[in-house]
Design a protein around this motif. Structure first.
Motif, short mmCIF file in Angstrom:
data_model
loop_
_atom_site.label_atom_id
_atom_site.label_comp_id
_atom_site.label_asym_id
_atom_site.label_seq_id
_atom_site.Cartn_x
_atom_site.Cartn_y
_atom_site.Cartn_z
N TYR A 120 7.64 3.15 19.43
CA TYR A 120 7.71 2.43 18.17
C TYR A 120 8.40 1.07 18.29
N GLN A 121 8.64 0.57 19.49
CA GLN A 121 9.41 -0.65 19.65
C GLN A 121 8.67 -1.88 19.14
N GLN A 122 7.34 -1.83 18.99
CA GLN A 122 6.60 -2.99 18.49
C GLN A 122 6.92 -3.30 17.03
N TRP A 123 7.48 -2.33 16.30
CA TRP A 123 7.85 -2.55 14.90
C TRP A 123 9.35 -2.78 14.73
N ALA A 124 10.08 -2.87 15.82
CA ALA A 124 11.52 -3.08 15.74
C ALA A 124 11.84 -4.50 15.26
N VAL A 125 12.83 -4.61 14.39
CA VAL A 125 13.29 -5.90 13.87
C VAL A 125 14.81 -5.97 14.05
N SER A 126 15.37 -7.10 13.73
CA SER A 126 16.82 -7.26 13.84
C SER A 126 17.54 -6.38 12.82
N GLY A 127 18.79 -6.10 13.09
CA GLY A 127 19.57 -5.27 12.17
C GLY A 127 19.75 -5.91 10.81
N GLU A 128 19.89 -7.25 10.78
CA GLU A 128 20.07 -7.95 9.51
C GLU A 128 18.82 -7.85 8.64
N GLU A 129 17.63 -7.98 9.24
CA GLU A 129 16.38 -7.87 8.47
C GLU A 129 16.14 -6.43 8.05
N ALA A 130 16.46 -5.47 8.91
CA ALA A 130 16.26 -4.06 8.56
C ALA A 130 17.16 -3.65 7.41
N GLU A 135 0.82 -1.20 0.00
CA GLU A 135 0.00 0.00 0.00
C GLU A 135 0.86 1.26 0.00
N VAL A 136 2.02 1.20 0.65
CA VAL A 136 2.96 2.33 0.56
C VAL A 136 3.51 2.39 -0.86
N TYR A 137 4.09 1.30 -1.34
CA TYR A 137 4.50 1.04 -2.72
C TYR A 137 5.63 1.93 -3.22
N ALA A 138 5.69 3.19 -2.84
CA ALA A 138 6.71 4.10 -3.34
C ALA A 138 8.07 3.67 -2.80
N THR A 139 9.03 3.48 -3.69
CA THR A 139 10.35 3.01 -3.27
C THR A 139 11.07 4.06 -2.42
N GLY A 140 10.81 5.34 -2.68
CA GLY A 140 11.44 6.37 -1.87
C GLY A 140 10.98 6.31 -0.43
N LEU A 141 9.69 6.09 -0.21
CA LEU A 141 9.17 5.97 1.16
C LEU A 141 9.68 4.70 1.83
N LEU A 142 9.84 3.63 1.06
CA LEU A 142 10.35 2.39 1.64
C LEU A 142 11.82 2.52 2.04
N ARG A 143 12.56 3.37 1.35
CA ARG A 143 13.95 3.63 1.76
C ARG A 143 13.97 4.39 3.09
N ILE A 144 13.04 5.31 3.25
CA ILE A 144 12.94 6.01 4.53
C ILE A 144 12.54 5.04 5.63
N LYS A 145 11.63 4.12 5.31
CA LYS A 145 11.24 3.10 6.29
C LYS A 145 12.43 2.23 6.67
N ARG A 146 13.30 1.95 5.72
CA ARG A 146 14.51 1.19 6.02
C ARG A 146 15.38 1.93 7.02
N GLU A 147 15.51 3.24 6.86
CA GLU A 147 16.27 4.03 7.83
C GLU A 147 15.62 3.98 9.21
N LEU A 148 14.30 4.00 9.25
CA LEU A 148 13.60 3.91 10.54
C LEU A 148 13.88 2.57 11.23
N LEU A 149 13.81 1.48 10.46
CA LEU A 149 14.05 0.16 11.04
C LEU A 149 15.49 -0.01 11.49
N LEU A 150 16.44 0.54 10.72
CA LEU A 150 17.84 0.47 11.13
C LEU A 150 18.07 1.26 12.41
N ALA A 151 17.37 2.40 12.54
CA ALA A 151 17.51 3.19 13.77
C ALA A 151 16.90 2.45 14.96
N LEU A 152 15.74 1.81 14.75
CA LEU A 152 15.12 1.06 15.85
C LEU A 152 15.94 -0.17 16.23
N ALA A 153 16.69 -0.73 15.28
CA ALA A 153 17.53 -1.89 15.59
C ALA A 153 18.68 -1.53 16.52
#
Length: 298
Positions: free
Chosen positions: A210-220, A173-191
């Motif tokens: 936001y800790q409920q959406w935190a994943v491992s660094g390798e997955e992020a 639903e997000v679909y935009a690759t630019g937004l997904l790159r920002i999401k990647r930065e968010l997950l890396l920060a939460l890791a």
């Protein structure tokens, strides 16, 4: 039967009956990850990529009917159909916050005339209304300028924040690759939980939010990559693995020499060298090295 160029390249892998049938396409879809570099890509990225390829599923540009059947003007009952409108997502879509909206291609109505007109109607493109906007990321602690639509801003408001919108919304639903790159930065920060501690100058309340959406660094690190980027990443991983497992000949020969010294095989080597008379006449040092190489071959 001739096949298109992109399908002819797969002719060696699949028979023609598989390439042209509907069931065969489903087989190819399931077999997509079983070849080449894609075979060793982590499963969590495969699930991410399969979901992203579905694209937005909501009826954004239409209002579907909720009933399953309805009557026409003559009282006949027929099933309701909600056809999807074909939407084009240009490169600008992937660089902004459009909320799933895209460009719709249609046809203009021709003028009614006395004679029949066999010319195709002119094409028409409907673009969403775009404007410049700014969103704030609590996790990254910065403002981001994006080209937005009203729907995109409304979705962020409904999610109670830009970070929560990216983390809670499915990737298709997000679909935009630019937004997904920002999401990647968010997950890396939460890791990296340490960056949110008070000692490091961070805000622990942001991590708790936001800790409920935190994943491992390798997955992020895999999240948000395109398929080509993921294949290049997997190629680097496999290359580094091969290099780490490769032992240089210098170290291997040194290890063999130490083992020979410990096991006493060097004494046998000295006897064999002494038995081979005339080594100096045959080549001096070169002949001696040849004798040593024979022992190593054993």
């Amino acid at each position: 039967m001739s096949l298109p160029q992109h399908m002819a390249q797969m002719g060696m892998r699949y028979p023609i009956q598989v390439l042209v049938s509907g069931a065969g396409k489903r087989v190819i879809y399931k077999d997509f990850w079983n070849h080449g570099l894609k075979k060793n890509i982590p499963q969590h990225y495969k699930d991410y990529q399969n979901l992203w390829r579905e694209g937005p599923q909501e009826h954004i540009h239409s209002r579907p009917k909720q009933a399953s059947f309805e009557k026409d003007e003559w009282g006949e009952i027929y099933p309701v159909q909600n056809p999807r409108i074909y939407v084009v997502y240009p490169d600008k879509f992937h660089q902004g916050l459009w909320g799933g909206e895209g460009v719709i291609k249609g046809m203009l109505k021709r003028e009614d005339k006395n004679h029949r007109n066999f010319k195709p109607p002119p094409a028409k493109y409907w673009w969403p209304t775009l404007f410049e906007g700014v969103v704030h990321s609590e996790i990254l602690d910065k403002h981001i300028e994006l080209i937005c639509t009203k729907r995109g801003i409304r979705l962020v408001d409904e999610a109670a924040g830009f970070d929560k919108y990216l983390l809670s919304t499915p990737v298709n639903e997000v679909y935009a690759t630019g937004l997904l790159r920002i999401k990647r930065e968010l997950l890396l920060a939460l890791a990296d939980k340490e960056r949110f501690t008070t000692v490091a100058g961070g805000k622990s309340a942001v991590y708790d939010k936001y800790q409920q959406w935190a994943v491992s660094g390798e997955e992020a690190d895999w999240h948000g990559l395109t398929l080509e980027e993921a294949k290049r990443k997997q190629a680097r991983i496999e290359t580094e693995q091969v290099e780490s497992e490769t032992v240089p000949d210098k170290l291997r020969y040194r290890k063999e020499l130490v083992e020979m010294l410990r096991s006493g095989k060097m004494e046998e080597l000295d006897l064999e060298l002494a038995a081979e008379r005339g080594l100096e006449e045959q080549g001096g040092l070169q002949g001696m090295l040849g004798g040593i190489s024979k022992v190593f071959k054993k």
